[in-house]
Design a protein around this motif. Structure first.
Motif, short mmCIF file in Angstrom:
data_model
loop_
_atom_site.label_atom_id
_atom_site.label_comp_id
_atom_site.label_asym_id
_atom_site.label_seq_id
_atom_site.Cartn_x
_atom_site.Cartn_y
_atom_site.Cartn_z
N GLU A 18 30.52 52.65 141.46
CA GLU A 18 30.83 54.31 141.86
C GLU A 18 29.90 54.59 142.49
N LYS A 19 29.92 55.75 143.41
CA LYS A 19 29.29 56.41 144.24
C LYS A 19 28.21 55.42 145.10
N SER A 20 28.71 54.47 145.50
CA SER A 20 28.27 53.33 146.26
C SER A 20 26.74 52.88 145.53
N ARG A 21 26.77 53.15 144.26
CA ARG A 21 25.44 52.41 143.57
C ARG A 21 25.77 50.99 143.07
N PHE A 22 24.53 50.44 143.14
CA PHE A 22 24.14 48.98 142.58
C PHE A 22 23.39 49.16 141.42
N VAL A 23 23.38 48.05 140.44
CA VAL A 23 22.38 48.08 139.27
C VAL A 23 21.43 47.08 139.33
N LEU A 24 20.40 47.73 139.11
CA LEU A 24 18.93 46.75 139.04
C LEU A 24 18.93 45.87 137.66
N PRO A 25 19.24 44.70 137.85
CA PRO A 25 19.33 43.94 136.58
C PRO A 25 18.38 44.15 135.44
#
Length: 166
Positions: A18-25
């Motif tokens: 969402e909102k073009s976000r990625f997640v830092l593992p």
């Protein structure tokens, strides 16, 4: 700026959310925060040799002057040209990006374009930094990257399976 040297190991995969976000593992989140003096600041840049990005915490910049001096000594020994100002601009030109408690961050478009990032990221530990790949770009790399490719494929399949269960 921050604490001592940090080492990054492990892997991770993040589809664009969402909102073009990625997640830092999670494998990297606490190390980045510790290396950034407790701040949730992720440093990002284009890798100097490979078609991917690099990520690290702020403390890594503390070693850049020493790295430049070493590279200059090596160039002199080899009788090669070396532009210390240009190398400093390359090393210190990284972007600082905030991430939230869950690791969500927005990848700046100009960095994503340099690494052909599309709808997913693969993260791979590399010691003083970690690499961040567009999976398709990683899959085009030579056999030295076979283990990373296999891990990326497995994490992609796992993420796809989670998406189907929802």
């Amino acid at each position: 700026m921050a604490g001592g040297p940090s080492n990054y190991w492990g892997q991770g995969f993040s589809p664009r959310g969402e909102k073009s976000r990625f997640v830092l593992p999670a494998d990297f989140r606490s190390t980045v925060r510790d290396a950034s003096a407790g701040q949730r600041v992720l440093c990002l840049d284009k890798h100097s040799k490979h078609p991917c990005l690099v990520g690290f915490g702020l403390s890594r910049a503390e070693s850049f002057a020493e790295q430049i001096a070493h590279e200059e000594r090596v160039a002199l020994e080899r009788r090669e040209d070396f532009d210390a100002d240009m190398r400093a601009a390359q090393l210190f030109g990284f972007m600082r990006v905030s991430f939230d408690e869950s690791g969500r961050f927005v990848l700046p478009d100009h960095l994503g374009e340099q690494a052909s990032i599309g709808e997913a990221l693969y993260f791979h530990g590399g010691g003083s930094h970690f690499t961040i790949w567009a999976p398709d770009v990683l899959f085009g790399m030579g056999p030295g990257w076979d283990a990373a490719k296999a891990t990326c494929r497995a994490l992609m399949a796992e993420a796809a399976g989670k998406g189907r269960r929802k």
